[in-house]
Scaffold this motif. Structure first.
Motif, mmCIF file in Angstrom:
data_model
loop_
_atom_site.group_PDB
_atom_site.id
_atom_site.type_symbol
_atom_site.label_atom_id
_atom_site.label_comp_id
_atom_site.label_asym_id
_atom_site.label_seq_id
_atom_site.Cartn_x
_atom_site.Cartn_y
_atom_site.Cartn_z
ATOM 1 N N VAL A 57 2.299 -12.437 -6.297
ATOM 2 C CA VAL A 57 2.314 -11.274 -7.195
ATOM 3 C C VAL A 57 3.598 -10.476 -6.954
ATOM 4 C CG1 VAL A 57 1.099 -9.190 -7.924
ATOM 5 C CG2 VAL A 57 -0.208 -11.175 -7.179
ATOM 6 N N ALA A 58 3.942 -10.296 -5.690
ATOM 7 C CA ALA A 58 5.174 -9.565 -5.357
ATOM 8 C C ALA A 58 6.396 -10.286 -5.943
ATOM 9 C CB ALA A 58 5.303 -9.437 -3.846
ATOM 10 N N GLU A 59 6.354 -11.598 -5.901
ATOM 11 C CA GLU A 59 7.470 -12.405 -6.413
ATOM 12 C C GLU A 59 7.646 -12.194 -7.915
ATOM 13 O OE1 GLU A 59 10.578 -14.123 -6.108
ATOM 14 O OE2 GLU A 59 9.526 -13.627 -4.242
ATOM 15 N N VAL A 60 6.531 -12.216 -8.634
ATOM 16 C CA VAL A 60 6.552 -12.011 -10.086
ATOM 17 C C VAL A 60 7.078 -10.607 -10.416
ATOM 18 C CG1 VAL A 60 4.814 -11.358 -11.814
ATOM 19 C CG2 VAL A 60 4.899 -13.669 -10.976
ATOM 20 N N ALA A 61 6.669 -9.623 -9.612
ATOM 21 C CA ALA A 61 7.121 -8.244 -9.842
ATOM 22 C C ALA A 61 8.630 -8.159 -9.668
ATOM 23 C CB ALA A 61 6.419 -7.299 -8.876
ATOM 24 N N ARG A 62 9.121 -8.786 -8.651
ATOM 25 C CA ARG A 62 10.559 -8.761 -8.365
ATOM 26 C C ARG A 62 11.341 -9.351 -9.545
ATOM 27 N NH1 ARG A 62 14.381 -12.069 -6.422
ATOM 28 N NH2 ARG A 62 16.026 -11.071 -5.210
ATOM 29 N N GLY A 273 -9.305 -0.973 -16.623
ATOM 30 C CA GLY A 273 -8.105 -0.608 -15.869
ATOM 31 C C GLY A 273 -8.027 -1.334 -14.559
ATOM 32 N N LYS A 274 -8.489 -0.650 -13.542
ATOM 33 C CA LYS A 274 -8.370 -1.069 -12.142
ATOM 34 C C LYS A 274 -8.152 -2.583 -11.941
ATOM 35 C CE LYS A 274 -11.257 2.877 -10.987
ATOM 36 N NZ LYS A 274 -11.155 3.682 -9.794
ATOM 37 N N GLY A 275 -9.151 -3.401 -12.322
ATOM 38 C CA GLY A 275 -9.099 -4.834 -12.042
ATOM 39 C C GLY A 275 -8.027 -5.579 -12.812
ATOM 40 N N LEU A 276 -7.479 -4.970 -13.860
ATOM 41 C CA LEU A 276 -6.468 -5.655 -14.677
ATOM 42 C C LEU A 276 -5.266 -6.064 -13.826
ATOM 43 C CD1 LEU A 276 -5.174 -6.606 -17.331
ATOM 44 C CD2 LEU A 276 -4.715 -4.225 -17.911
ATOM 45 N N SER A 277 -4.905 -5.202 -12.903
ATOM 46 C CA SER A 277 -3.795 -5.583 -12.012
ATOM 47 C C SER A 277 -4.265 -5.653 -10.562
ATOM 48 C CB SER A 277 -2.663 -4.566 -12.111
ATOM 49 O OG SER A 277 -3.052 -3.360 -11.495
ATOM 50 N N GLY A 278 -5.545 -5.419 -10.326
ATOM 51 C CA GLY A 278 -6.080 -5.452 -8.961
ATOM 52 C C GLY A 278 -5.367 -4.492 -8.029
ATOM 53 N N GLY A 279 -4.761 -3.441 -8.579
ATOM 54 C CA GLY A 279 -4.094 -2.445 -7.736
ATOM 55 C C GLY A 279 -2.619 -2.741 -7.492
ATOM 56 N N TYR A 280 -2.113 -3.865 -7.997
ATOM 57 C CA TYR A 280 -0.708 -4.211 -7.733
ATOM 58 C C TYR A 280 0.253 -3.449 -8.645
ATOM 59 C CZ TYR A 280 -1.975 -7.985 -4.541
ATOM 60 O OH TYR A 280 -2.448 -8.703 -3.464
ATOM 61 N N ALA A 281 -0.262 -2.873 -9.733
ATOM 62 C CA ALA A 281 0.597 -2.092 -10.637
ATOM 63 C C ALA A 281 -0.277 -1.131 -11.411
ATOM 64 C CB ALA A 281 1.321 -3.024 -11.606
ATOM 65 N N PRO A 282 0.278 0.019 -11.798
ATOM 66 C CA PRO A 282 -0.506 0.955 -12.611
ATOM 67 C C PRO A 282 -0.526 0.514 -14.064
ATOM 68 C CG PRO A 282 1.629 1.923 -12.030
ATOM 69 C CD PRO A 282 1.607 0.540 -11.473
ATOM 70 N N ILE A 283 -1.619 -0.123 -14.460
ATOM 71 C CA ILE A 283 -1.764 -0.556 -15.861
ATOM 72 C C ILE A 283 -3.248 -0.580 -16.231
ATOM 73 C CG2 ILE A 283 -1.717 -3.036 -15.218
ATOM 74 C CD1 ILE A 283 -0.338 -3.537 -17.979
ATOM 75 N N ALA A 284 -3.543 -0.164 -17.455
ATOM 76 C CA ALA A 284 -4.898 -0.222 -17.999
ATOM 77 C C ALA A 284 -4.766 -0.575 -19.478
ATOM 78 C CB ALA A 284 -5.603 1.122 -17.825
ATOM 79 N N TYR A 308 5.336 4.787 -20.268
ATOM 80 C CA TYR A 308 5.142 3.618 -19.399
ATOM 81 C C TYR A 308 4.078 2.644 -19.905
ATOM 82 C CZ TYR A 308 8.347 5.654 -16.065
ATOM 83 O OH TYR A 308 9.471 6.146 -15.472
ATOM 84 N N SER A 309 3.642 2.805 -21.166
ATOM 85 C CA SER A 309 2.712 1.814 -21.726
ATOM 86 C C SER A 309 3.341 0.433 -21.640
ATOM 87 C CB SER A 309 2.442 2.111 -23.207
ATOM 88 O OG SER A 309 1.720 3.288 -23.377
ATOM 89 N N ALA A 310 2.576 -0.535 -21.202
ATOM 90 C CA ALA A 310 3.040 -1.938 -21.187
ATOM 91 C C ALA A 310 4.355 -2.093 -20.433
ATOM 92 C CB ALA A 310 3.181 -2.480 -22.612
ATOM 93 N N HIS A 311 4.505 -1.414 -19.321
ATOM 94 C CA HIS A 311 5.725 -1.576 -18.525
ATOM 95 C C HIS A 311 5.917 -3.063 -18.213
ATOM 96 C CE1 HIS A 311 8.405 -1.547 -15.083
ATOM 97 N NE2 HIS A 311 8.846 -0.392 -15.578
ATOM 98 N N PRO A 312 7.119 -3.582 -18.414
ATOM 99 C CA PRO A 312 7.302 -5.036 -18.267
ATOM 100 C C PRO A 312 6.847 -5.582 -16.909
ATOM 101 C CG PRO A 312 9.251 -4.042 -19.252
ATOM 102 C CD PRO A 312 8.351 -2.907 -18.870
ATOM 103 N N ALA A 313 7.151 -4.882 -15.837
ATOM 104 C CA ALA A 313 6.738 -5.395 -14.514
ATOM 105 C C ALA A 313 5.217 -5.325 -14.367
ATOM 106 C CB ALA A 313 7.414 -4.602 -13.400
ATOM 107 N N SER A 314 4.608 -4.257 -14.867
ATOM 108 C CA SER A 314 3.142 -4.146 -14.784
ATOM 109 C C SER A 314 2.484 -5.275 -15.566
ATOM 110 C CB SER A 314 2.662 -2.803 -15.339
ATOM 111 O OG SER A 314 3.205 -1.749 -14.590
ATOM 112 N N CYS A 315 3.045 -5.602 -16.734
ATOM 113 C CA CYS A 315 2.474 -6.695 -17.543
ATOM 114 C C CYS A 315 2.607 -8.027 -16.809
ATOM 115 C CB CYS A 315 3.173 -6.779 -18.902
ATOM 116 S SG CYS A 315 2.719 -5.419 -19.988
ATOM 117 N N ALA A 316 3.763 -8.262 -16.196
ATOM 118 C CA ALA A 316 3.972 -9.519 -15.470
ATOM 119 C C ALA A 316 2.979 -9.613 -14.311
ATOM 120 C CB ALA A 316 5.407 -9.596 -14.962
ATOM 121 N N ILE A 317 2.780 -8.494 -13.623
ATOM 122 C CA ILE A 317 1.844 -8.467 -12.497
ATOM 123 C C ILE A 317 0.415 -8.721 -12.982
ATOM 124 C CG2 ILE A 317 0.764 -6.889 -10.827
ATOM 125 C CD1 ILE A 317 3.615 -5.696 -10.429
#
Ligand SMILES: Cc1ncc(COP(=O)(O)O)c(C=O)c1O
Length: 440
Positions: A57-62, A273-284, A308-317
């Motif tokens: 997940v960290a790799e994808v965020a990077r 919300g919460k489970g969508l990124s499992g806490g790795y990024a703020p997205i709902a 910050y809707s649909a932030h690209p890194a949050s979506c990737a995460i």
């Protein structure tokens, strides 16, 4: 970490004691600054569904951040398109095909309320603006979400700022006063919605909002099987939109992709919300039917996004987190391990201060009372939940405190789906010990 700086971190200073200092988290465990290991039985705030510290997940965020740090929400990016298409093909209930993102649960519920209102304005039914919420509920901390919520403690003091939306009764089998004289559940609390609609007038009501399983406000309150179908039927008959707030329950927490699937109900709008990124990024996300969106599109109206809707890194995460849930069959695992958690917790039912243990999948709670006979609560100054949490931490397990009158003291559990069966047994053992120490 500089411990002194850590102690000065909280907004409200040191009044509530220094914060626990966490230096890292891995799998189901948190590691404190002084080297202790804590089992995260609550997955943070019932968030960390795939566990902590996943390298991929960290790799994808990077990669996502290097590819495009920020792009205005209406533009498409690779990560946005990938996530939306995964949601449509593998996750969302049939019929919920329109997707809009926010950064957290409160923002997303707020957005769902705006979409519901916009739907009726665009249809030329501007008289419909009220949103019926429920007692003992939580939908977020923005002023609009507090207004439709029924968390009295969190609303207290803000009432002049909150539009007074009508409230339907909670569905609370342990303390039910609706069907007590009838010998069995008749779903009278759901039918009370009819009376509210009659009183307010259906043409003034835009939506009904409810949590399929009430989260920390009341502690994993699970309704009887007929409750949600009845809510959906009443809403449909009166032309009212049904919003399911699955910020806590969505993306597998209850052992189904979404909790409404337990009862075969598809709401008009679903928020998760919460489970969508499992806490790795703020997205709902807000997921809506074509019928909800159609009049908005037809009239050329808009629904404003957040920066910050649909932030690209949050979506990737989020896309990677969902892929992991699929690959490791973690929703099924939540169902199986949830049954084990329920079974182990049932062993606490004889405890003189446990009123009930309840839940669905890997979302469970224990309700504490001073006396089981009258279900009377502990006095507030006794702070029984805080005591249990502290005792739990001393024994290396984190429980999530919650509650609201008439059930002010509940402890919630929502561990990562990767928790081991032996860790479930351990956390329940510690919970029993922590309750004993707290009330001693
Ligand atoms: C059901 C429900 N709705 C909304 C929210 C608010 O979400 P957030 O804290 O991400 O703003 C929560 C948070 O716990 C929740 O459980």
């Amino acid at each position: 970490m500089d411990l002194e700086a850590g102690r000065a971190y909280p907004f409200l200073g040191r009044g509530s004691g220094p914060p626990l200092i966490i230096s890292r988290a891995e799998g189901c465990f948190l590691f404190t600054g002084d080297g202790r290991r804590i089992l995260d039985a609550a997955g943070g705030a019932i968030v960390a569904n795939i566990g902590h510290g996943r390298e991929e997940v960290a790799e994808v965020a990077r990669r996502a951040l290097l590819e495009a740090s920020y792009v205005v929400p209406p533009f498409a990016t690779e990560s946005r398109v990938k996530l939306v298409s995964r949601l449509r093909t593998s996750w969302l209930p049939a019929g919920l095909s329109r997707i809009m993102f926010a950064s957290g649960g409160s923002e997303a519920v707020d957005l769902a309320l705006r979409i519901a209102r916009q739907h009726f304005v665009s249809r030329g039914e501007a008289t419909r603006w009220k949103v019926i919420g429920r007692e003992l509920s939580y939908h977020g901390t923005t002023l609009a979400t507090l207004a439709v919520g029924g968390h009295e403690k969190r609303r207290a003091g803000f009432e002049p700022l909150l539009i007074p939306h009508p409230k339907a009764p909670a569905c609370y089998p342990l303390r039910c006063t609706w069907c007590r004289d009838r010998g069995q559940c008749t779903l009278a609390c759901a039918d009370a919605l009819e009376e509210i609609i009659a009183r307010e007038g259906a043409p003034t009501i835009a939506a009904v909002i409810a949590e399929p399983v009430v989260g920390s406000t009341a502690g994993a309150l699970v309704p009887p099987a007929g409750y949600w179908p009845r809510l959906a039927e009443i809403c449909r008959r009166h032309g009212i939109l049904l919003i399911a707030d699955e910020v806590m329950t969505g993306f597998g927490r209850t052992g189904r992709r979404f909790a409404v699937e337990h009862w075969g109900v598809t709401p008009d709008l679903l928020v998760a919300g919460k489970g969508l990124s499992g806490g790795y990024a703020p997205i709902a996300g807000v997921f809506a039917s074509e019928a909800v969106v159609e009049p908005i599109v037809a009239r050329g109206d808009d629904v404003m996004f957040y920066t910050y809707s649909a932030h690209p890194a949050s979506c990737a995460i989020a896309d990677k987190v969902l892929e992991i849930l699929e690959r490791e069959k973690l929703v099924q695992r939540a169902e199986v391990l949830g049954a084990r958690l329920a079974e182990r917790l049932s062993g606490l039912r004889g405890h003189p201060h446990v009123a009930e243990t309840r839940g669905l999948g890997l979302l469970h709670a224990v309700e504490l009372v001073r006396g089981r006979e009258k279900l009377d609560p502990f006095p507030p100054h006794f702070r029984v939940c805080a005591r249990v949490v502290m005792a739990g931490l001393r024994h290396g397990v984190f429980f999530y405190p919650g509650g609201g009158a008439p059930a002010p003291d509940v402890l919630c559990m929502g561990p990562p789906f990767v928790i081991e069966p032996s860790e479930i047994d351990h956390l329940v053992e510690v919970l029993g010990k922590a309750i004993d120490e707290a009330v001693a």
